[in-house]
Motif scaffolding. Sequence first.
Motif, PDB file in Angstrom:
ATOM      1  N   PRO A  21      31.637  50.772  -0.803  1.00  0.00           N
ATOM      2  CA  PRO A  21      30.605  51.657  -1.416  1.00  0.00           C
ATOM      3  C   PRO A  21      31.069  52.388  -2.659  1.00  0.00           C
ATOM      4  O   PRO A  21      32.038  52.824  -2.711  1.00  0.00           O
ATOM      5  CB  PRO A  21      30.021  52.419  -0.293  1.00  0.00           C
ATOM      6  N   SER A  22      30.096  52.324  -3.568  1.00  0.00           N
ATOM      7  CA  SER A  22      30.591  53.180  -4.797  1.00  0.00           C
ATOM      8  C   SER A  22      30.546  54.719  -4.546  1.00  0.00           C
ATOM      9  O   SER A  22      30.205  55.129  -3.463  1.00  0.00           O
ATOM     10  CB  SER A  22      29.648  53.035  -6.008  1.00  0.00           C
ATOM     11  N   ALA A  23      31.232  55.514  -5.404  1.00  0.00           N
ATOM     12  CA  ALA A  23      31.398  56.885  -5.387  1.00  0.00           C
ATOM     13  C   ALA A  23      29.965  57.674  -4.919  1.00  0.00           C
ATOM     14  O   ALA A  23      29.072  57.130  -5.651  1.00  0.00           O
ATOM     15  CB  ALA A  23      32.027  57.655  -6.366  1.00  0.00           C
ATOM     16  N   ALA A  24      29.818  58.428  -4.182  1.00  0.00           N
ATOM     17  CA  ALA A  24      28.622  59.099  -3.889  1.00  0.00           C
ATOM     18  C   ALA A  24      27.791  59.554  -5.264  1.00  0.00           C
ATOM     19  O   ALA A  24      28.636  60.314  -5.973  1.00  0.00           O
ATOM     20  CB  ALA A  24      28.709  60.281  -3.046  1.00  0.00           C
ATOM     21  N   GLN A  25      26.857  59.444  -5.355  1.00  0.00           N
ATOM     22  CA  GLN A  25      25.993  59.947  -6.656  1.00  0.00           C
ATOM     23  C   GLN A  25      25.186  61.033  -6.322  1.00  0.00           C
ATOM     24  O   GLN A  25      24.901  61.325  -5.142  1.00  0.00           O
ATOM     25  CB  GLN A  25      24.855  58.576  -6.859  1.00  0.00           C
ATOM     26  N   THR A  26      24.925  61.872  -7.310  1.00  0.00           N
ATOM     27  CA  THR A  26      24.503  63.195  -7.220  1.00  0.00           C
ATOM     28  C   THR A  26      23.100  63.112  -7.995  1.00  0.00           C
ATOM     29  O   THR A  26      22.799  62.409  -8.991  1.00  0.00           O
ATOM     30  CB  THR A  26      25.260  64.166  -7.928  1.00  0.00           C
ATOM     31  N   GLU A  27      22.063  63.384  -7.100  1.00  0.00           N
ATOM     32  CA  GLU A  27      20.621  63.694  -7.464  1.00  0.00           C
ATOM     33  C   GLU A  27      20.500  64.902  -8.637  1.00  0.00           C
ATOM     34  O   GLU A  27      21.350  65.822  -8.467  1.00  0.00           O
ATOM     35  CB  GLU A  27      19.819  63.788  -6.345  1.00  0.00           C
ATOM     36  N   GLY A  28      19.748  64.448  -9.640  1.00  0.00           N
ATOM     37  CA  GLY A  28      19.818  65.583 -10.591  1.00  0.00           C
ATOM     38  C   GLY A  28      18.352  65.231 -11.438  1.00  0.00           C
ATOM     39  O   GLY A  28      17.828  64.072 -11.369  1.00  0.00           O
ATOM     40  N   PRO A  29      18.094  66.248 -12.184  1.00  0.00           N
ATOM     41  CA  PRO A  29      16.628  65.935 -12.856  1.00  0.00           C
ATOM     42  C   PRO A  29      16.804  65.028 -14.061  1.00  0.00           C
ATOM     43  O   PRO A  29      17.988  65.031 -14.512  1.00  0.00           O
ATOM     44  CB  PRO A  29      16.229  67.398 -13.425  1.00  0.00           C
ATOM     45  N   TYR A  30      15.694  64.306 -14.440  1.00  0.00           N
ATOM     46  CA  TYR A  30      15.896  63.049 -15.478  1.00  0.00           C
ATOM     47  C   TYR A  30      16.235  63.930 -16.887  1.00  0.00           C
ATOM     48  O   TYR A  30      15.789  65.010 -17.072  1.00  0.00           O
ATOM     49  CB  TYR A  30      14.654  62.470 -15.561  1.00  0.00           C
ATOM     50  N   VAL A  41       4.454  66.370 -15.409  1.00  0.00           N
ATOM     51  CA  VAL A  41       5.698  65.617 -14.898  1.00  0.00           C
ATOM     52  C   VAL A  41       5.387  64.105 -14.967  1.00  0.00           C
ATOM     53  O   VAL A  41       4.224  63.679 -14.512  1.00  0.00           O
ATOM     54  CB  VAL A  41       5.915  65.886 -13.527  1.00  0.00           C
ATOM     55  N   GLN A  42       6.018  63.516 -15.821  1.00  0.00           N
ATOM     56  CA  GLN A  42       5.887  62.188 -16.211  1.00  0.00           C
ATOM     57  C   GLN A  42       6.282  60.850 -14.935  1.00  0.00           C
ATOM     58  O   GLN A  42       7.602  61.360 -14.650  1.00  0.00           O
ATOM     59  CB  GLN A  42       6.494  61.517 -17.580  1.00  0.00           C
ATOM     60  N   ALA A  43       5.554  60.070 -14.500  1.00  0.00           N
ATOM     61  CA  ALA A  43       5.920  59.534 -13.211  1.00  0.00           C
ATOM     62  C   ALA A  43       7.188  58.594 -13.614  1.00  0.00           C
ATOM     63  O   ALA A  43       8.270  58.498 -12.676  1.00  0.00           O
ATOM     64  CB  ALA A  43       5.072  58.368 -13.079  1.00  0.00           C
ATOM     65  N   GLU A  44       7.571  58.282 -14.838  1.00  0.00           N
ATOM     66  CA  GLU A  44       8.839  57.490 -15.514  1.00  0.00           C
ATOM     67  C   GLU A  44       9.960  58.504 -15.438  1.00  0.00           C
ATOM     68  O   GLU A  44      11.190  57.891 -15.531  1.00  0.00           O
ATOM     69  CB  GLU A  44       8.678  56.842 -16.524  1.00  0.00           C
ATOM     70  N   ASN A  45      10.003  59.566 -15.297  1.00  0.00           N
ATOM     71  CA  ASN A  45      11.233  60.652 -15.191  1.00  0.00           C
ATOM     72  C   ASN A  45      11.372  61.185 -14.035  1.00  0.00           C
ATOM     73  O   ASN A  45      11.805  62.299 -13.627  1.00  0.00           O
ATOM     74  CB  ASN A  45      10.565  61.700 -16.329  1.00  0.00           C
ATOM     75  N   TYR A  46      11.399  60.196 -13.064  1.00  0.00           N
ATOM     76  CA  TYR A  46      11.910  60.712 -11.643  1.00  0.00           C
ATOM     77  C   TYR A  46      13.596  60.959 -11.836  1.00  0.00           C
ATOM     78  O   TYR A  46      14.043  60.577 -12.940  1.00  0.00           O
ATOM     79  CB  TYR A  46      11.911  59.386 -10.755  1.00  0.00           C
TER      80      TYR A  46
END
Length: 176
Positions: A21-30, A41-46
Amino acid sequence: MRTIYSLSFSAICGVLLSCLPSAAQTEGPYNGIAAPIPGTVQAENYDTGGQGVAYSVGSTEGTANSYRSDGIDLEATSDTGGGYDLGWTYSGQWFKFTVNVATAGTYTVTFRVAADTAVTDALHISDSSGTNLSGDINIPNTGGYQTWTNVTATVTLPAGQQTLTINQDNGGWNLN
């Protein structure tokens, strides 16, 4: 002999590493900036972070790869203002959005939706602990996937930066 072993080992590692598996990815704002609430909040900017981190989808059917290269379920929209909508909705999919709420309180959320049939319990908004904040949201038959209307829900939010999730409980609708 040592050189041959080293080359063979490198080749084996190359094959093995491609399976890990690839390195852990970090969630963050678009774009690195939390969406302000109140605001749009635009739907495409998840959020960014990838599958299982910022979103969970069963397949990548999107056609708006010029906007986001992840292939996720975006397409050009005919809705007022243009841009992209989130389509190909299915039960169990979800998308996270990092927001920054200016003042704690109760907010009316207006969704721009389109569907060619009515969808009962189409979606709900949850907080980072999974608590359903909005209740189940129904989407009416709007006459097509590019025929738009507003649907509203009420949520109570604390002040500050937080992650909200749009959960797709039943599919068959688009969100702009």
